[in-house]
Design a protein around this motif. Structure first.
Motif, PDB file in Angstrom:
ATOM      1  N   GLN A  45      24.741  -4.233  -4.954  1.00 18.99           N
ATOM      2  CA  GLN A  45      24.803  -5.452  -4.143  1.00 18.99           C
ATOM      3  C   GLN A  45      23.426  -5.852  -3.606  1.00 18.99           C
ATOM      4  O   GLN A  45      23.179  -7.023  -3.346  1.00 18.99           O
ATOM      5  N   ARG A  46      22.542  -4.877  -3.437  1.00 21.87           N
ATOM      6  CA  ARG A  46      21.206  -5.149  -2.897  1.00 21.87           C
ATOM      7  C   ARG A  46      20.184  -5.504  -3.982  1.00 21.87           C
ATOM      8  O   ARG A  46      19.064  -5.910  -3.667  1.00 21.87           O
ATOM      9  N   LEU A  47      20.549  -5.347  -5.243  1.00 17.25           N
ATOM     10  CA  LEU A  47      19.598  -5.621  -6.320  1.00 17.25           C
ATOM     11  C   LEU A  47      19.052  -7.051  -6.281  1.00 17.25           C
ATOM     12  O   LEU A  47      17.829  -7.236  -6.422  1.00 17.25           O
ATOM     13  N   PRO A  48      19.871  -8.088  -6.073  1.00 17.52           N
ATOM     14  CA  PRO A  48      19.295  -9.439  -5.997  1.00 17.52           C
ATOM     15  C   PRO A  48      18.255  -9.577  -4.885  1.00 17.52           C
ATOM     16  O   PRO A  48      17.246 -10.266  -5.046  1.00 17.52           O
ATOM     17  N   TRP A  49      18.487  -8.919  -3.763  1.00 17.68           N
ATOM     18  CA  TRP A  49      17.509  -8.920  -2.668  1.00 17.68           C
ATOM     19  C   TRP A  49      16.202  -8.298  -3.154  1.00 17.68           C
ATOM     20  O   TRP A  49      15.125  -8.861  -2.947  1.00 17.68           O
ATOM     21  N   LEU A  50      16.280  -7.159  -3.815  1.00 18.32           N
ATOM     22  CA  LEU A  50      15.077  -6.484  -4.280  1.00 18.32           C
ATOM     23  C   LEU A  50      14.297  -7.357  -5.268  1.00 18.32           C
ATOM     24  O   LEU A  50      13.093  -7.536  -5.117  1.00 18.32           O
ATOM     25  N   VAL A  51      14.979  -7.935  -6.244  1.00 17.29           N
ATOM     26  CA  VAL A  51      14.261  -8.721  -7.255  1.00 17.29           C
ATOM     27  C   VAL A  51      13.763 -10.064  -6.707  1.00 17.29           C
ATOM     28  O   VAL A  51      12.922 -10.698  -7.332  1.00 17.29           O
ATOM     29  N   SER A  52      14.234 -10.467  -5.542  1.00 17.79           N
ATOM     30  CA  SER A  52      13.718 -11.695  -4.924  1.00 17.79           C
ATOM     31  C   SER A  52      12.369 -11.459  -4.242  1.00 17.79           C
ATOM     32  O   SER A  52      11.802 -12.390  -3.669  1.00 17.79           O
ATOM     33  N   HIS A  53      11.871 -10.230  -4.302  1.00 19.38           N
ATOM     34  CA  HIS A  53      10.579  -9.858  -3.715  1.00 19.38           C
ATOM     35  C   HIS A  53       9.673  -9.301  -4.811  1.00 19.38           C
ATOM     36  O   HIS A  53       9.553  -8.084  -4.966  1.00 19.38           O
ATOM     37  N   PRO A  54       9.007 -10.176  -5.583  1.00 23.79           N
ATOM     38  CA  PRO A  54       8.137  -9.693  -6.663  1.00 23.79           C
ATOM     39  C   PRO A  54       6.892  -9.003  -6.107  1.00 23.79           C
ATOM     40  O   PRO A  54       6.628  -9.023  -4.898  1.00 23.79           O
ATOM     41  N   GLU A  55       6.128  -8.421  -6.999  1.00 25.02           N
ATOM     42  CA  GLU A  55       4.935  -7.677  -6.593  1.00 25.02           C
ATOM     43  C   GLU A  55       3.842  -8.579  -6.022  1.00 25.02           C
ATOM     44  O   GLU A  55       2.999  -8.131  -5.262  1.00 25.02           O
ATOM     45  N   ASP A  56       3.863  -9.853  -6.386  1.00 25.18           N
ATOM     46  CA  ASP A  56       2.883 -10.777  -5.831  1.00 25.18           C
ATOM     47  C   ASP A  56       3.594 -12.043  -5.358  1.00 25.18           C
ATOM     48  O   ASP A  56       4.788 -12.182  -5.530  1.00 25.18           O
ATOM     49  N   LEU A  62       7.191  -4.189   0.482  1.00 24.20           N
ATOM     50  CA  LEU A  62       6.309  -3.035   0.456  1.00 24.20           C
ATOM     51  C   LEU A  62       7.064  -1.822   0.973  1.00 24.20           C
ATOM     52  O   LEU A  62       7.830  -1.919   1.934  1.00 24.20           O
ATOM     53  N   VAL A  63       6.818  -0.684   0.343  1.00 18.95           N
ATOM     54  CA  VAL A  63       7.497   0.566   0.662  1.00 18.95           C
ATOM     55  C   VAL A  63       6.470   1.585   1.136  1.00 18.95           C
ATOM     56  O   VAL A  63       5.397   1.704   0.532  1.00 18.95           O
ATOM     57  N   ALA A  64       6.800   2.315   2.189  1.00 13.10           N
ATOM     58  CA  ALA A  64       5.988   3.454   2.621  1.00 13.10           C
ATOM     59  C   ALA A  64       6.639   4.708   2.062  1.00 13.10           C
ATOM     60  O   ALA A  64       7.836   4.933   2.253  1.00 13.10           O
ATOM     61  N   GLN A  65       5.838   5.513   1.366  1.00 12.55           N
ATOM     62  CA  GLN A  65       6.349   6.696   0.689  1.00 12.55           C
ATOM     63  C   GLN A  65       5.514   7.897   1.088  1.00 12.55           C
ATOM     64  O   GLN A  65       4.280   7.841   1.066  1.00 12.55           O
ATOM     65  N   ASP A  66       6.181   8.983   1.429  1.00  6.96           N
ATOM     66  CA  ASP A  66       5.506  10.257   1.669  1.00  6.96           C
ATOM     67  C   ASP A  66       5.268  10.891   0.302  1.00  6.96           C
ATOM     68  O   ASP A  66       6.218  11.299  -0.375  1.00  6.96           O
ATOM     69  N   VAL A  67       4.017  10.965  -0.127  1.00  7.80           N
ATOM     70  CA  VAL A  67       3.700  11.439  -1.473  1.00  7.80           C
ATOM     71  C   VAL A  67       3.913  12.940  -1.634  1.00  7.80           C
ATOM     72  O   VAL A  67       3.894  13.445  -2.758  1.00  7.80           O
ATOM     73  N   ARG A  68       4.154  13.653  -0.535  1.00  6.55           N
ATOM     74  CA  ARG A  68       4.408  15.095  -0.622  1.00  6.55           C
ATOM     75  C   ARG A  68       5.854  15.390  -1.020  1.00  6.55           C
ATOM     76  O   ARG A  68       6.182  16.520  -1.361  1.00  6.55           O
ATOM     77  N   SER A  74      11.548  10.539  -0.032  1.00 10.96           N
ATOM     78  CA  SER A  74      10.131  10.219   0.158  1.00 10.96           C
ATOM     79  C   SER A  74       9.933   8.824   0.753  1.00 10.96           C
ATOM     80  O   SER A  74       8.873   8.535   1.291  1.00 10.96           O
ATOM     81  N   VAL A  75      10.942   7.951   0.671  1.00 11.87           N
ATOM     82  CA  VAL A  75      10.820   6.591   1.190  1.00 11.87           C
ATOM     83  C   VAL A  75      11.013   6.623   2.706  1.00 11.87           C
ATOM     84  O   VAL A  75      12.083   6.985   3.206  1.00 11.87           O
ATOM     85  N   LEU A  76       9.961   6.245   3.415  1.00  8.35           N
ATOM     86  CA  LEU A  76       9.953   6.296   4.882  1.00  8.35           C
ATOM     87  C   LEU A  76      10.320   4.964   5.518  1.00  8.35           C
ATOM     88  O   LEU A  76      10.670   4.921   6.692  1.00  8.35           O
ATOM     89  N   GLY A  77      10.214   3.888   4.767  1.00  9.32           N
ATOM     90  CA  GLY A  77      10.530   2.582   5.312  1.00  9.32           C
ATOM     91  C   GLY A  77      10.023   1.488   4.404  1.00  9.32           C
ATOM     92  O   GLY A  77       9.422   1.754   3.355  1.00  9.32           O
ATOM     93  N   TYR A  78      10.275   0.248   4.827  1.00  7.72           N
ATOM     94  CA  TYR A  78       9.837  -0.892   4.039  1.00  7.72           C
ATOM     95  C   TYR A  78       9.626  -2.101   4.939  1.00  7.72           C
ATOM     96  O   TYR A  78      10.178  -2.189   6.033  1.00  7.72           O
ATOM     97  N   ALA A  79       8.792  -3.009   4.430  1.00  3.35           N
ATOM     98  CA  ALA A  79       8.550  -4.284   5.108  1.00  3.35           C
ATOM     99  C   ALA A  79       8.700  -5.391   4.080  1.00  3.35           C
ATOM    100  O   ALA A  79       8.367  -5.208   2.903  1.00  3.35           O
ATOM    101  N   THR A  80       9.208  -6.536   4.531  1.00  5.66           N
ATOM    102  CA  THR A  80       9.379  -7.673   3.637  1.00  5.66           C
ATOM    103  C   THR A  80       8.847  -8.950   4.272  1.00  5.66           C
ATOM    104  O   THR A  80       8.811  -9.094   5.497  1.00  5.66           O
ATOM    105  N   SER A  81       8.450  -9.842   3.395  1.00  5.26           N
ATOM    106  CA  SER A  81       8.255 -11.241   3.760  1.00  5.26           C
ATOM    107  C   SER A  81       9.193 -12.010   2.847  1.00  5.26           C
ATOM    108  O   SER A  81       9.165 -11.845   1.635  1.00  5.26           O
ATOM    109  N   SER A  82      10.050 -12.802   3.443  1.00  8.11           N
ATOM    110  CA  SER A  82      11.095 -13.511   2.700  1.00  8.11           C
ATOM    111  C   SER A  82      11.061 -14.989   3.047  1.00  8.11           C
ATOM    112  O   SER A  82      10.448 -15.397   4.040  1.00  8.11           O
ATOM    113  N   ALA A  83      11.760 -15.776   2.249  1.00  2.00           N
ATOM    114  CA  ALA A  83      11.855 -17.201   2.544  1.00  2.00           C
ATOM    115  C   ALA A  83      12.406 -17.392   3.956  1.00  2.00           C
ATOM    116  O   ALA A  83      13.376 -16.743   4.344  1.00  2.00           O
ATOM    117  N   PHE A  84      11.775 -18.271   4.711  1.00  2.81           N
ATOM    118  CA  PHE A  84      12.236 -18.529   6.073  1.00  2.81           C
ATOM    119  C   PHE A  84      13.512 -19.361   6.067  1.00  2.81           C
ATOM    120  O   PHE A  84      14.474 -19.019   6.744  1.00  2.81           O
TER     121      PHE A  84
END
Length: 179
Positions: A45-56, A62-68, A74-84
């Motif tokens: 159900q969340r896939l359309p949300w994810l693909v609505s946020h391209p890499e550019d 953006l995802v924060a990941q603990d590389v250890r 490892s995913v610590l959180g995320y931030a988005t900018s979306s259509a207002f």
């Protein structure tokens, strides 16, 4: 922040993150009034949300990941900018949000994510960023104010969740050359 910068990487979100991102969001759906969604989501159900946020572009994830750590933990959180708003004249405005895994709150992850998000948006044709903050939420207000957001108004009792009406305070940040 307790993690060093070499242990936490901020990168664009990708489909492989979908389960972890959905788990983080569902925590806030189930346990808090910070989002007004009331039913948890499946990753599908969340896939359309994810693909609505391209890499550019102006709408980013953006995802924060603990590389250890290997895997979804490892995913610590995320931030988005979306259509207002969906109408064309709003195209130079975005709504931003940040969500941290429950184990990652209070550790500077939100700050790191927003810093990276606003750096990524620097060259985009954007004029304003908006954030709606369910009240009370002092930590989110402080985070947004640190990034130059200012309070522009509050919708009183605009949403009902868990049998309670909640206010949402709206914050605005200038983007672009005049910021």
């Amino acid at each position: 922040m307790s993690e060093s910068h070499t242990e936490v990487q901020v990168r664009p979100g990708e489909e492989g993150d979908l389960a972890a991102l959905t788990d983080i969001y569902n925590h806030y759906v189930r346990e808090t009034a910070l989002t007004f969604d009331t039913a948890p989501f499946t990753p599908e159900q969340r896939l359309p949300w994810l693909v609505s946020h391209p890499e550019d572009g102006p709408h980013r994830l953006l995802v924060a990941q603990d590389v250890r750590i290997v895997g979804p933990a490892s995913v610590l959180g995320y931030a988005t900018s979306s259509a207002f708003r969906p109408k064309a004249a709003y195209g130079t405005s975005v709504e931003v949000s940040v969500y941290c895994a429950p184990s990652a709150t209070g550790r500077g992850i939100g700050t790191l994510l927003y810093k990276s998000l606003f750096e990524a948006l620097t060259d985009e044709d954007l004029h304003r960023a908006y954030a709606g903050i369910t009240q009370p939420n002092d930590a989110s207000v402080r985070l947004h104010e640190r990034f130059g957001f200012r309070h522009v108004g509050t919708y009183s009792e605009v949403g009902r969740k868990f049998g309670t009406y909640w206010d949402v305070a709206w914050y605005e940040k200038r983007l672009g050359p005049e910021a």
